[in-house]
Write an enzyme that holds these catalytic residues in place. Structure first.
Site, mmCIF file in Angstrom:
data_model
loop_
_atom_site.group_PDB
_atom_site.id
_atom_site.type_symbol
_atom_site.label_atom_id
_atom_site.label_comp_id
_atom_site.label_asym_id
_atom_site.label_seq_id
_atom_site.Cartn_x
_atom_site.Cartn_y
_atom_site.Cartn_z
ATOM 1 N N ASP A 1 -48.705 -37.186 -36.521
ATOM 2 C CA ASP A 1 -49.923 -36.857 -37.534
ATOM 3 C C ASP A 1 -49.524 -36.859 -39.122
ATOM 4 O O ASP A 1 -48.473 -37.086 -39.314
ATOM 5 C CB ASP A 1 -50.563 -35.595 -37.226
ATOM 6 N N TYR B 1 -39.056 -32.857 -30.305
ATOM 7 C CA TYR B 1 -39.623 -32.443 -31.584
ATOM 8 C C TYR B 1 -38.710 -31.081 -32.337
ATOM 9 O O TYR B 1 -38.483 -30.106 -31.568
ATOM 10 C CB TYR B 1 -41.177 -32.032 -31.505
#
Length: 282
Positions: free
Chosen positions: A53, A119
């Site tokens: 994003d 992540y």
């Protein structure tokens, strides 16, 4: 022929990974495709392991593209894709680095061959905020937190679940995912006190999922939500307005795992079949 790219970027000044149609919005995909196309004198379309994003970083992103063999016969490349690393380093802005360019093994697909994505979310609760040298990849949280409470909230999320409460809506997309790791770590140092990292691993993530997982645990850690908050969210049947989304700047994609070369094609086919069989999958 298929080419694999290994790359990193500071997502602060990008509107995410994905090219936005014919828009001039600065995205990682647009900048890379434009520069690759200029060097190779052919249009390039990238497929990526993780579509990050806006504001999210990567230190271990993987992509691929297909190109005619003759496009690599430039004088400065001579059929050797590794020479693209130096060519691109002279063209790309400082917030993108391509550190690996190689022929992809047979059956490789950057997206569908992946076994899991890793992540890391980095956050500080210190009233002074993050170090100036880490301000672009470390989020500031305004209240102290209980890391053990956050870990307890994270533990109930491990496994195969429908994470619809944690995902922003996307038409015809499944929200079923297998969360394989979600651990909180106190990584404080004398120069960076009250610093925490969340390590999050899954086969894949849906839109906004990691930041929603982190934000939900932080809400428990600061005492704003009860200890069973995340467990209750797993019972939801739609996106929950109660889920706090952590700021994008603290999140980085740090790695993508793939099977051995002889299993790449089978993994890609398996992933496509599973995604197609899940409710709501395309």
């Amino acid at each position: 022929m298929r080419i694999r790219l290994d790359l990193d970027y500071d997502g602060t000044d990008f509107h995410g990974w994905a090219r936005q149609g014919d828009s001039d919005l600065r995205t990682v995909q647009k900048v890379l495709e434009d520069n690759l196309g200029m060097v190779l004198r052919a249009p390039v379309e990238l497929t990526v392991a993780g579509r990050t994003d806006a504001g999210v970083h990567a230190a271990g992103q993987v992509a691929h593209f297909d190109i005619p063999r003759e496009s690599l016969q430039q004088r400065s490349i001579d059929g050797d894709p590794t020479k693209l690393v130096r060519r691109l380093s002279r063209l790309l802005p400082e917030d993108i680095r391509v550190h690996g360019v190689n022929y992809a093994p047979e059956g490789f697909d950057a997206r569908f061959s992946a076994l899991r994505r890793h992540y890391v979310y980095r956050i500080t609760t210190h009233p002074a905020g993050p170090l100036p040298t880490r301000v672009r990849d470390t989020a500031a949280w305004p209240k102290p937190v209980d890391i053990q409470a956050m870990q307890t909230a994270a533990d109930v999320l491990i496994g195969l679940h429908d994470f619809v409460a944690f995902c922003k809506a996307k038409p015809n997309a499944s929200t079923v995912r297998e969360l394989q790791e979600f651990t909180w770590h106190d990584v404080s140092t004398p120069t960076e006190p009250q610093l925490y990292e969340a390590h999050v691993v899954a086969d894949a993530f849906c839109w906004s999922m990691v930041r929603s997982l982190v934000g939900s645990c932080m809400a428990v850690g600061e005492g704003r939500r009860a200890g069973d908050f995340t467990a209750q969210l797993l019972t939801a049947t739609e996106r929950s307005p109660d889920v706090p989304v952590a700021p994008a700047k603290g999140l980085s994609l740090v790695g993508v795992d793939y099977p051995d070369d002889d299993q790449l094609r089978a993994r890609a086919e398996e992933t496509r079949a599973v995604r197609g069989a899940l409710p709501g999958a395309p």
